[in-house]
Design an enzyme around this catalytic site. Structure first.
Site, PDB file in Angstrom:
ATOM      1  N   GLU A 135       0.900  -1.059   0.113  1.00  0.00           N
ATOM      2  CA  GLU A 135      -0.083   0.019   0.047  1.00  0.00           C
ATOM      3  C   GLU A 135       0.962   1.210   0.032  1.00  0.00           C
ATOM      4  O   GLU A 135       1.905   1.285   0.876  1.00  0.00           O
ATOM      5  CB  GLU A 135      -0.933   0.043   1.124  1.00  0.00           C
ATOM      6  N   GLU A 147      -2.307  11.283   3.999  1.00  0.00           N
ATOM      7  CA  GLU A 147      -3.396  10.918   4.873  1.00  0.00           C
ATOM      8  C   GLU A 147      -3.262  12.226   6.079  1.00  0.00           C
ATOM      9  O   GLU A 147      -2.365  12.619   6.167  1.00  0.00           O
ATOM     10  CB  GLU A 147      -3.060   9.679   5.495  1.00  0.00           C
TER      11      GLU A 147
END
Length: 267
Positions: free
Chosen positions: A145, A150
């Site tokens: 990933e 974020e």
């Protein structure tokens, strides 16, 4: 009459200074969305990921992702709005959208720029990230990933950049990541980027490198990033991280606004 430059290294240096050695010249634009048509996102470029609604996406999130619903994903005047809402009539207390390029934009290596403004407020968890298209090394985290950006609303002055693999992931406390101080991240547009090669992943905030993860092994447990990945844009609500301090219902509607997405690969 100009004197000839006899020192080759000096000549190359001057050539770079005079003609530009811009790293972006090595890349060619291969995929992009400038969000020029109002309405639902371009269906030739984006799909809706709703598969995880039944199990809250593995992070105990509180949103239900919807499909083909302008309340949650809409292009307006050149910008994409991904909107989380508090609504009744759904299995979860909140709705949102998770847009993916899978099978419409999948890449092995390249440079990705996403210009966006992230939402804030306690409970918001927007992300710009990538997952493997084919999962050739197995389920998460074995196939990897890449988190280009974020943000969690209860930390309004911070942004996070990370990778996850079988050997390096948050479930065992070994994730490789960086956090930066960005007090205006919720107040304006910024460019979130990654340059991904066969040897490393470099992460950028407004063209400044903020994190680098280098290949240290040929094994997929540490470097599964030799397979194609696709892009994901979403606004999650709550969850193990985003909801650590609860959810403030006064933040809704909660929107991530995207100005453009541009993908480049080496010529």
């Amino acid at each position: 009459m100009h004197k000839k430059i006899r020192n080759t290294s000096m000549f190359l240096l001057l050539l770079c200074l005079g003609l530009s050695c811009n790293q972006e010249e090595d890349y060619k634009l291969v995929w992009n969305d400038e969000f020029e048509s109002n309405g639902l996102p371009d269906s030739t470029k984006w799909s809706y990921d709703t598969e995880g609604n039944a199990w809250s996406w593995g992070n105990n999130e509180l949103q239900q992702y919807t499909s083909h619903r302008t309340k949650n994903a809409e292009v307006i005047d050149g910008k994409l709005f991904i909107t989380a809402l508090k609504e009744e009539g759904f299995n979860q207390a909140y709705t949102s959208a998770r847009l993916i390029t899978r099978d419409k934009g999948d890449w092995l290596y390249g440079k990705i720029d996403v210009c966006a403004m992230v939402p804030g407020g306690k409970g918001a968890w927007p992300a710009i990230w990538m997952l493997p298209t084919d999962w050739e090394y197995g389920n998460w985290p074995k196939s990897g990933e890449i988190d280009i950006m974020e943000h969690v609303g209860y930390e309004p002055d911070s942004l996070f950049f990370s990778i996850h693999t079988e050997a390096f992931n948050h479930t065992i406390g070994t994730q490789k990541s960086a956090a930066i101080y960005a007090p205006d991240s919720e107040k304006g547009f910024h460019v979130y980027s990654i340059e991904w090669t066969a040897k490393q992943c470099d992460f950028f905030f407004d063209k400044e490198k903020v994190f680098s993860f280098k290949k240290g092994s040929n094994g997929s447990s540490k470097w599964p990033f030799d397979k194609r990945f696709h892009l994901i844009l979403n606004v999650a609500i709550g969850g193990n991280w985003g909801g650590k301090l609860g959810v403030d219902d006064d933040i809704f509607p909660c929107q991530m606004v995207v100005d453009y997405v541009r993908v480049y690969q080496k010529q």
